[in-house]
Design a protein around this motif. Structure first.
Motif, mmCIF file in Angstrom:
data_model
loop_
_atom_site.group_PDB
_atom_site.id
_atom_site.type_symbol
_atom_site.label_atom_id
_atom_site.label_comp_id
_atom_site.label_asym_id
_atom_site.label_seq_id
_atom_site.Cartn_x
_atom_site.Cartn_y
_atom_site.Cartn_z
ATOM 1 N N GLN A 112 2.161 -2.194 2.508
ATOM 2 C CA GLN A 112 1.688 -1.100 1.677
ATOM 3 C C GLN A 112 2.567 -0.934 0.446
ATOM 4 O OE1 GLN A 112 1.647 2.195 4.460
ATOM 5 N NE2 GLN A 112 -0.495 1.865 4.991
ATOM 6 N N ALA A 113 3.871 -1.014 0.651
ATOM 7 C CA ALA A 113 4.809 -0.860 -0.465
ATOM 8 C C ALA A 113 4.649 -1.986 -1.472
ATOM 9 C CB ALA A 113 6.241 -0.818 0.056
ATOM 10 N N ARG A 114 4.447 -3.197 -0.977
ATOM 11 C CA ARG A 114 4.270 -4.335 -1.870
ATOM 12 C C ARG A 114 2.983 -4.187 -2.674
ATOM 13 N NH1 ARG A 114 6.549 -7.958 -4.944
ATOM 14 N NH2 ARG A 114 8.082 -8.360 -3.286
ATOM 15 N N ALA A 115 1.894 -3.769 -2.015
ATOM 16 C CA ALA A 115 0.621 -3.588 -2.716
ATOM 17 C C ALA A 115 0.753 -2.527 -3.805
ATOM 18 C CB ALA A 115 -0.479 -3.210 -1.728
ATOM 19 N N GLN A 116 1.464 -1.444 -3.503
ATOM 20 C CA GLN A 116 1.650 -0.389 -4.497
ATOM 21 C C GLN A 116 2.508 -0.872 -5.660
ATOM 22 O OE1 GLN A 116 0.052 2.712 -4.400
ATOM 23 N NE2 GLN A 116 0.721 2.537 -6.541
ATOM 24 N N LYS A 117 3.485 -1.694 -5.357
ATOM 25 C CA LYS A 117 4.339 -2.253 -6.407
ATOM 26 C C LYS A 117 3.519 -3.132 -7.353
ATOM 27 C CE LYS A 117 8.687 -4.755 -7.083
ATOM 28 N NZ LYS A 117 9.847 -5.412 -6.393
ATOM 29 N N ASP A 164 1.350 -0.861 -9.516
ATOM 30 C CA ASP A 164 2.162 -0.226 -10.557
ATOM 31 C C ASP A 164 2.493 -1.219 -11.674
ATOM 32 O OD1 ASP A 164 2.106 2.086 -9.068
ATOM 33 O OD2 ASP A 164 4.114 1.820 -8.221
ATOM 34 N N LEU A 165 2.739 -2.471 -11.306
ATOM 35 C CA LEU A 165 3.014 -3.504 -12.300
ATOM 36 C C LEU A 165 1.790 -3.721 -13.184
ATOM 37 C CD1 LEU A 165 4.638 -5.804 -13.596
ATOM 38 C CD2 LEU A 165 3.875 -7.290 -11.723
ATOM 39 N N LEU A 166 0.612 -3.779 -12.576
ATOM 40 C CA LEU A 166 -0.613 -3.973 -13.349
ATOM 41 C C LEU A 166 -0.833 -2.810 -14.309
ATOM 42 C CD1 LEU A 166 -3.167 -5.462 -14.063
ATOM 43 C CD2 LEU A 166 -4.275 -4.440 -12.071
ATOM 44 N N TYR A 167 -0.576 -1.594 -13.856
ATOM 45 C CA TYR A 167 -0.734 -0.426 -14.728
ATOM 46 C C TYR A 167 0.187 -0.530 -15.940
ATOM 47 C CZ TYR A 167 -0.533 4.338 -16.499
ATOM 48 O OH TYR A 167 -0.568 5.429 -17.319
ATOM 49 N N THR A 168 1.438 -0.913 -15.702
ATOM 50 C CA THR A 168 2.402 -1.030 -16.799
ATOM 51 C C THR A 168 1.962 -2.097 -17.795
ATOM 52 O OG1 THR A 168 4.236 -0.323 -15.379
ATOM 53 C CG2 THR A 168 4.805 -1.542 -17.380
ATOM 54 N N LEU A 169 1.531 -3.258 -17.276
ATOM 55 C CA LEU A 169 1.078 -4.333 -18.146
ATOM 56 C C LEU A 169 -0.138 -3.903 -18.961
ATOM 57 C CD1 LEU A 169 1.310 -7.410 -15.714
ATOM 58 C CD2 LEU A 169 2.827 -6.912 -17.645
ATOM 59 N N ALA A 170 -1.088 -3.243 -18.305
ATOM 60 C CA ALA A 170 -2.312 -2.818 -18.983
ATOM 61 C C ALA A 170 -2.024 -1.744 -20.020
ATOM 62 C CB ALA A 170 -3.329 -2.309 -17.958
#
Length: 237
Positions: free
Chosen positions: A87-92, A95-101
């Protein structure tokens, strides 16, 4: 003979390192994130997402209508899990995709914090994110006599479009008018790792990270084309 084999090996490794790090898969499983939009979607053509929906009204919207974007935080959709690490990895990854986008879209749009006139609402979900098995991928990438891993991976790639031991990621996207809520476009896509040998390939999550970067570049490119802007830059790979 030994010298020839060494040169051949170097050439093969060089070619593997030079290929695109990820490629589009042949199919994608839907998650439920796009709900009633699924029946409206169709298979994408070459260069498009695997599943697509485009509202016919988009063609009538004046160019430059949407100058702002409301980007929701990326959600995680997929099979339920009780594994806290997963779960933590999926959320990470989300969050990475949000930052990139956010960093990419902010170059073309004023980023909004609430709905309003001329605000495009973007909603995204990560629906799959599986790491690569880096040791087995490396072993199966080197062509050698009687390399059972290489043969098995090649056959799997021919049969399914995905080599063995590579990473795998899926994404779903929805673009709406932030005021009316009317869906303007939606897509679902999936990318898998390519067989390669480079420094990044020994990171088990690199295939997923490369897929995220590709999707962000592709989304910016498509939106640029819809605005009929100049100098739209297509994604690499």
């Amino acid at each position: 003979m030994h010298r020839f084999s060494s040169i051949l090996f170097i050439l093969v490794v060089t070619l593997l390192a030079a290929c695109s790090p990820t490629k589009q898969a042949r199919s994608v499983d839907t998650s439920g994130f796009l709900g009633p939009i699924y029946p409206l979607m169709h298979k994408g053509e070459d260069g498009e997402a695997l599943l697509l929906y485009k509202n016919p009204k988009v063609a009538t919207i004046p160019r430059g209508t949407y100058k702002k974007m409301l980007l929701d935080h990326v959600q995680v959709w997929g099979p339920p899990t009780t594994d806290p690490d997963r779960q933590a990895r999926a959320q990470k990854i989300a969050d990475l995709l949000y930052t990139l986008a956010y960093d990419s879209m902010s170059q073309d749009y004023e980023m909004a914090s609430e709905p309003g006139p001329g605000v495009l609402h973007a909603q995204v979900a990560i629906t799959r994110a599986d790491p690569a098995y880096v040791v087995l991928r490396a072993v199966s990438t080197i062509p050698a006599p009687m390399n059972a891993f290489a043969v098995a991976s090649m056959l799997k790639n021919i049969g399914t479009g995905k080599p063995l031991f590579v990473g795998d990621a899926s994404l779903e996207l929805k673009l709406s008018d932030s005021q009316t809520g009317e869906v303007l476009a939606a897509s679902a896509d999936r990318r898998v790792g390519n067989k390669r040998l480079d420094a990044d390939s020994f990171d088990s999550w690199d295939d997923v990270h490369k897929a995220l970067a590709y999707w962000v570049e592709k989304a910016r490119y498509r939106l640029c084309q819809e605005r009929h802007a100049q100098n739209c830059v297509p994604p690499k790979g």
